[in-house]
Write a protein that holds these residues in place. Structure first.
Motif, PDB file in Angstrom:
ATOM      1  N   UNK A 726       0.839  -1.093  -0.016  1.00 18.37           N
ATOM      2  CA  UNK A 726       0.022  -0.021  -0.017  1.00 18.37           C
ATOM      3  C   UNK A 726       0.687   1.339   0.019  1.00 18.37           C
ATOM      4  N   UNK A 727       2.076   1.067   0.806  1.00 19.63           N
ATOM      5  CA  UNK A 727       3.017   2.290   0.750  1.00 19.63           C
ATOM      6  C   UNK A 727       3.616   2.811  -0.559  1.00 19.63           C
ATOM      7  N   UNK A 728       3.762   1.464  -1.109  1.00 21.17           N
ATOM      8  CA  UNK A 728       4.284   1.593  -2.613  1.00 21.17           C
ATOM      9  C   UNK A 728       3.584   2.025  -3.488  1.00 21.17           C
ATOM     10  N   UNK A 729       2.067   1.725  -3.498  1.00 20.12           N
ATOM     11  CA  UNK A 729       1.133   2.261  -4.357  1.00 20.12           C
ATOM     12  C   UNK A 729       0.942   3.759  -4.114  1.00 20.12           C
ATOM     13  N   UNK A 730       0.803   3.951  -2.785  1.00 25.91           N
ATOM     14  CA  UNK A 730       0.583   5.435  -2.517  1.00 25.91           C
ATOM     15  C   UNK A 730       1.781   6.260  -3.229  1.00 25.91           C
ATOM     16  N   UNK A 737      -5.369   1.196  -5.884  1.00 20.34           N
ATOM     17  CA  UNK A 737      -4.648   0.117  -5.522  1.00 20.34           C
ATOM     18  C   UNK A 737      -3.762  -0.181  -4.176  1.00 20.34           C
ATOM     19  N   UNK A 738      -3.621   0.952  -3.442  1.00 13.60           N
ATOM     20  CA  UNK A 738      -3.215   0.846  -2.216  1.00 13.60           C
ATOM     21  C   UNK A 738      -4.323   0.330  -1.272  1.00 13.60           C
ATOM     22  N   UNK A 739      -5.557   0.812  -1.496  1.00 15.09           N
ATOM     23  CA  UNK A 739      -6.576   0.415  -0.679  1.00 15.09           C
ATOM     24  C   UNK A 739      -6.982  -1.065  -0.714  1.00 15.09           C
ATOM     25  N   UNK A 740      -6.793  -1.447  -2.103  1.00 15.01           N
ATOM     26  CA  UNK A 740      -7.024  -2.933  -2.253  1.00 15.01           C
ATOM     27  C   UNK A 740      -6.084  -3.986  -1.764  1.00 15.01           C
ATOM     28  N   UNK A 741      -4.986  -3.365  -1.685  1.00 18.31           N
ATOM     29  CA  UNK A 741      -3.759  -4.155  -1.054  1.00 18.31           C
ATOM     30  C   UNK A 741      -3.998  -4.386   0.612  1.00 18.31           C
ATOM     31  N   UNK A 742      -4.508  -2.954   1.142  1.00 16.36           N
ATOM     32  CA  UNK A 742      -4.952  -3.112   2.484  1.00 16.36           C
ATOM     33  C   UNK A 742      -6.003  -4.112   2.892  1.00 16.36           C
ATOM     34  N   UNK A 743      -6.930  -3.921   1.817  1.00 14.14           N
ATOM     35  CA  UNK A 743      -8.245  -4.673   1.921  1.00 14.14           C
ATOM     36  C   UNK A 743      -7.857  -6.233   2.274  1.00 14.14           C
ATOM     37  N   UNK A 744      -6.798  -6.894   2.024  1.00 11.81           N
ATOM     38  CA  UNK A 744      -6.494  -8.119   2.313  1.00 11.81           C
ATOM     39  C   UNK A 744      -6.203  -8.485   3.682  1.00 11.81           C
ATOM     40  N   UNK A 745      -5.961  -7.505   4.317  1.00 14.81           N
ATOM     41  CA  UNK A 745      -5.284  -7.724   5.635  1.00 14.81           C
ATOM     42  C   UNK A 745      -6.487  -7.977   6.585  1.00 14.81           C
ATOM     43  N   UNK A 746      -5.961  -8.378   8.154  1.00 14.02           N
ATOM     44  CA  UNK A 746      -6.665  -8.611   9.025  1.00 14.02           C
ATOM     45  C   UNK A 746      -6.749  -7.570  10.238  1.00 14.02           C
ATOM     46  N   UNK A 747      -5.863  -6.542  10.002  1.00 15.99           N
ATOM     47  CA  UNK A 747      -5.958  -5.240  10.986  1.00 15.99           C
ATOM     48  C   UNK A 747      -6.787  -4.432  10.733  1.00 15.99           C
ATOM     49  N   UNK A 748      -7.469  -3.916  12.188  1.00 13.70           N
ATOM     50  CA  UNK A 748      -8.280  -2.866  11.860  1.00 13.70           C
ATOM     51  C   UNK A 748      -7.818  -1.569  11.531  1.00 13.70           C
ATOM     52  N   UNK A 749      -6.626  -0.991  11.824  1.00 15.30           N
ATOM     53  CA  UNK A 749      -6.019   0.277  11.427  1.00 15.30           C
ATOM     54  C   UNK A 749      -5.987   0.071   9.762  1.00 15.30           C
ATOM     55  N   UNK A 750      -5.197  -0.821   9.313  1.00 12.17           N
ATOM     56  CA  UNK A 750      -5.159  -1.119   7.820  1.00 12.17           C
ATOM     57  C   UNK A 750      -6.369  -1.050   7.115  1.00 12.17           C
ATOM     58  N   UNK A 751      -7.713  -1.661   7.630  1.00  8.24           N
ATOM     59  CA  UNK A 751      -8.730  -1.856   6.936  1.00  8.24           C
ATOM     60  C   UNK A 751      -9.493  -0.536   7.096  1.00  8.24           C
ATOM     61  N   UNK A 752      -9.359   0.228   8.028  1.00  6.94           N
ATOM     62  CA  UNK A 752      -9.938   1.549   8.120  1.00  6.94           C
ATOM     63  C   UNK A 752      -9.470   2.548   7.167  1.00  6.94           C
ATOM     64  N   UNK A 753      -8.015   2.354   7.002  1.00  5.15           N
ATOM     65  CA  UNK A 753      -7.520   3.239   5.835  1.00  5.15           C
ATOM     66  C   UNK A 753      -7.714   2.844   4.700  1.00  5.15           C
ATOM     67  N   UNK A 754      -8.059   1.473   4.574  1.00  5.81           N
ATOM     68  CA  UNK A 754      -8.521   1.451   3.094  1.00  5.81           C
ATOM     69  C   UNK A 754     -10.061   1.731   3.031  1.00  5.81           C
TER      70      UNK A 754
END
Length: 896
Positions: A726-730, A737-754
């Motif tokens: 996500x950082x690389x895409x940003x 693309x950054x949001x889609x990358x983050x959408x595959x995680x299980x962490x709440x902060x990452x999903x909130x950012x997505x």
């Protein structure tokens, strides 16, 4: 015609002339319906400006126009170096600059009038664009009159008017019909009822004058009847002169008229007295084109043919060198030999001046009279028509003309020309999404035994291009190198540019250095004035920079390429470059802009299937990402066209767009099938396409293994580092693309950012997927949908864009904005560009000025900055050791 109710228009013209006299040149578009008094207005204004130097040019609607006819009119009046350039057959760039030098002296007010630009050829429209962009600093007042009634949606003038309207020097005057009071005054002593006269003429000054001067007691159904009523009262000699003049055009040379028909002085005096014609130096001129058309339309067909024959003979005797004019009269006279002599010459001159529509029209005219011509003549005409139709993006017409040429060359046993036609046909078929290389291979097979030559060089260059497009670069490069070796000793710089272009593309596919060679291809094309090769080079420069996600450079190249293609009448490549620009917008989340460009391309008639395929794919992509209906007809058409090409570079993006659309709809098995179809052909694709295939295989649960080495953002996601991806895409400006990358995680902060990114983008389906994942983690306090601030903002700014705008109003640089919002400088730049585009602001200062009108108060700015410090920092933007100091940093920012 008396000039009534035009005081405000004359005052505006006087004001614009004063501005031009101060060195602030002006282009004034004078618009109105036929007969409303555009020419009368300009002629009256000339009386008010006797100190200025006036020159006039006009476009003629009688025949397929001579390219740059108005410029040649101006040259005859201005003389000097410009006239010498015209007589020497100079190219259009030299002619354009020659005219600008002649009328661009800031020490003298020049008024240049170009009348009836609704009939203008493409080169003349380009001349108006050229001058419009260069008026600043000159004492030039350029007046262009045109009819604004009856313009079709596809009329080239509409596009030109849009371009001109965006220039700071452009002004517009719209002439309205007259009021009932003015009609009553214009009618004078007529016993016609003024109210009825106004209703039936619509207040059109020409129509009113015709009725009054015809002395009618009743208002006729059309101006034609009024004109013919006046003509019926002429003597036989005067009517004969009038009829002949009507077949010659709106302006008629005295000497030509005298050569065709006796012109006794009493008859001419009678015509001038009746008001249908006026004297203009060495010319006679119909007072209005409507009058000429009325007289011409009343002539019997046989008499018209005979008269056109007399005009043609007289023009030849007078040494006329206007082949377009000669071809018109030859066709009207039915003289095939003369048509075949003049129409191709007119076409080649038009092509030289980049008036490709006029060139194609002349070739079609010649072919209508080619029934008795020999096969070689027909074949040559068909080939030249195919080339012009291709430049106009009329690929089906090009294919039919080329196939006819091929048949004719085979009939006469011309193997060299047969091979050349096969090569040309293979290129045309590619644009129709028939991507087989058989014709290109056949061309090489036919030409190779005949020895080195330009035809063989082109055949190898074309074969190389086809193989490169199929990602067969190991086969493409030797063919391109062979083309280059053949072209260089022959000085065939167009072939050289094409071969260099293909070699650069092969290097790009392999991941090797490519830009220097592509720049050389462009330089060679520009130096050799090879317009189609320059268009191809610009298109590939934009596509390759965009493909590497170097968007700033891609957009700079796009701006150059669009300007070049528009100035040189290259709609095929102009469409390609605009399409690549729309792809940049798609990749960087500027979906509204991408959709606007793509829809404009799709709405334009005559677009090739290859351009259409890319366009409908982009439209389908944006509709899918925004959760809007109607996407599948676009994506189904794209798939059918892409499969027809057999090219990985077309198939992979289309199949992945379909995979994403299915995934967003929750149809995972269909999405997996599409991703695997892309994987089937991706082995030889460039790394970025292979990376896209790999992540969609992952997201759809396919067990397949990715092909080859992948770029960093894809590699990080596949390696289990979605935050790093996500950082690389940003950093690249690809927030979706950054949001889609983050959408595959299980962490709440990452999903909130997505979720934040997707909501700001308006990516509702993906946001719903992320929202479901968050709820699955037990998170309950989530935004329900698009942010109210984005929905309600008058310019559609997202929350993030409002934050950036607030900091921009505080005169922060991109670097300072990036630091405050915990984003990269590149990302800050993308946000600033998006804000300027949405506000229609030319600069940061202008955007700040508009912010006040949009209601962004100081409190809004404070709220925006407060929001930034309440958010967690972007993943990866702070080193681990800085995390402990983050609260203190936040406290200090709030205090500041």
């Amino acid at each position: 015609m008396r000039l009534l109710e035009r005081e405000s228009s004359l005052a505006s013209l006087a004001g614009y002339a004063a501005e031009a006299g101060r060195g602030e040149g002006r282009l004034v578009l004078v618009a109105g319906e036929a007969g409303v008094g555009k020419s009368a207005l300009v002629e009256r204004f000339q009386q008010d400006m006797p100190a200025a130097r006036w020159s006039w040019g006009a476009c003629d609607g009688l025949f397929t126009p001579r390219p740059l006819g108005p410029l040649f009119d101006l040259a005859e009046q201005l003389g000097g170096p410009l006239l010498e350039l015209c007589r020497a057959g100079a190219g259009r760039e030299e002619l354009f600059r020659g005219l600008l030098r002649e009328v661009g002296d800031p020490a003298r007010l020049d008024v240049v009038v170009v009348e009836d630009v609704h009939w203008a050829d493409e080169a003349t429209l380009d001349l108006l664009r050229f001058l419009g962009r260069r008026l600043r600093g000159s004492a030039l007042l350029l007046l262009a009159t045109y009819r604004d009634d009856g313009l079709s949606a596809a009329d080239p003038l509409r596009v030109t008017l849009g371009d001109l309207a965006s220039q700071r020097s452009t002004r517009r005057i719209d002439l309205a019909p007259l009021s009932t009071r003015a009609v009553r005054e214009l009618a004078g002593g007529s016993d016609a009822d003024a109210g009825a006269l106004h209703r039936l003429t619509g207040g059109n000054p020409f129509y009113v004058t015709e009725v009054v001067q015809a002395g009618m007691h009743e208002v006729p159904g059309s101006a034609r009847d009024a004109v013919l009523a006046r003509a019926a009262r002429l003597s036989g000699a005067a009517r004969q002169v009038l009829d002949v003049a009507a077949l010659m055009g709106t302006r008629v040379e005295w000497r030509l008229l005298e050569a065709v028909t006796p012109c006794p002085a009493p008859a001419v005096d009678e015509l001038l007295a009746c008001g249908l014609l006026t004297g203009d130096g060495e010319w006679l001129r119909f007072r209005h084109e409507i009058a000429r058309l009325a007289v011409e339309g009343a002539l019997p067909a046989r008499r018209g043919r005979v008269t056109h024959g007399l005009v043609l003979a007289a023009l030849a005797a007078l040494g006329c060198d206007d082949d377009a004019r000669m071809a018109f009269h030859a066709e009207a006279a039915g003289e095939a030999a003369a048509v075949l002599r003049h129409a191709p010459a007119a076409a080649r001159r038009a092509a030289w001046l980049a008036s490709h529509r006029e060139a194609a029209a002349q070739y079609r005219r010649a072919l209508r009279f080619a029934a008795e011509a020999d096969a070689a003549t027909v074949a040559q005409l068909c080939e030249e028509l195919a080339d012009e139709a291709a430049l106009l993006d009329q690929w089906q017409d090009a294919a039919e003309a080329c196939e006819r040429a091929l048949t004719q060359w085979r009939q006469v046993g011309e193997r060299l020309r047969e091979g050349s036609a096969l090569r040309r046909l293979s290129r045309i078929k590619w644009n129709l999404c028939h991507g087989e290389v058989a014709d290109a291979e056949a061309a090489v097979a036919v030409l190779e035994p005949l020895g080195p030559g330009i035809e063989l060089a082109w055949a190898y260059a074309t074969l190389a291009n086809h193989r490169m497009l199929r990602y067969e670069h190991d086969l493409a490069e030797p063919s391109a190198l062979r083309a280059q070796e053949l072209a260089e000793p022959l000085g065939a710089t167009d072939v050289l540019s094409d071969a260099l272009n293909t070699r650069a593309a092969c290097a790009w596919i392999r991941g090797a250095a490519w830009e220097e060679q592509m720049r050389r291809a462009l330089k060679v094309a520009l130096a050799g004035r090879h317009q189609d090769q320059a268009g191809r080079a610009y298109t590939n420069l934009v596509a390759m920079h965009s493909g590497r996600r170097r968007f700033a450079e891609a957009e700079r190249c796009a701006a150059e390429g669009i300007a070049y293609c528009d100035e040189h009448d290259l709609p095929t490549y102009g469409t390609c470059v605009r399409g690549e620009l729309a792809t940049i917008m798609e990749r960087t989340g500027r979906w509204e802009e991408s959709l606007a460009i793509s829809s404009a391309i799709l709405a334009t008639v005559g677009r090739s299937p290859s351009n259409r395929m890319c366009t409908v794919r982009r439209i389908g992509s944006v509709l899918a990402r925004r959760g809007e209906g109607g996407l599948w007809p676009h994506l189904d058409e794209a798939a059918e066209l892409a499969d027809r090409t057999g090219e990985p570079q077309q198939i992979v993006p289309v199949r992945l767009t379909r995979a994403e659309a299915y995934w967003l709809e929750g149809r995972t098995s269909q999405a997996r099938h599409e991703a695997e179809l892309a994987h089937d052909v991706a082995a030889t694709s460039d790394a970025w396409d292979r990376g896209a295939v790999a992540v969609w295989l992952l997201r759809t649960g396919s067990p397949r293994t990715p092909h080859g080495v992948l770029p960093e953002p894809y590699r990080l996601e596949l390696d289990g580092d979605p935050a790093g991806a996500a950082q690389a895409w940003s950093e690249l400006g690809c927030h979706y693309d950054a949001a889609l990358a983050l959408s595959g995680t299980n962490g709440e902060p990452e999903l909130r950012e997505a979720l934040r990114i997707l909501t700001d983008l308006g990516a509702l389906p993906a946001a719903r997927i992320v929202r479901r994942r968050l709820r699955g983690l037990g998170v309950r306090s989530l935004p329900a949908g698009p942010r109210a601030a984005t929905r309600e903002h008058p310019s559609g700014l997202t929350r993030r864009e409002r934050e950036v705008l607030a900091l921009l109003c505080a005169q922060h640089t991109n670097a300072e904005i990036a630091a405050k919002l915990f984003i990269s400088v590149k990302t800050a730049g993308h946000h600033v560009s998006a804000i300027l585009a949405k506000l229609g602001a030319p600069s940061r200062a202008a955007a700040a000025d508009q912010a006040v009108q949009l209601g962004l108060t100081e409190a809004d700015a404070a709220d925006a900055i407060e929001l930034t410090v309440e958010q967690p920092a972007k993943l990866g933007s702070l080193p681990p050791a800085a995390g402990a100091d983050h609260n203190e940093q936040k406290r200090q920012m709030i205090e500041r």
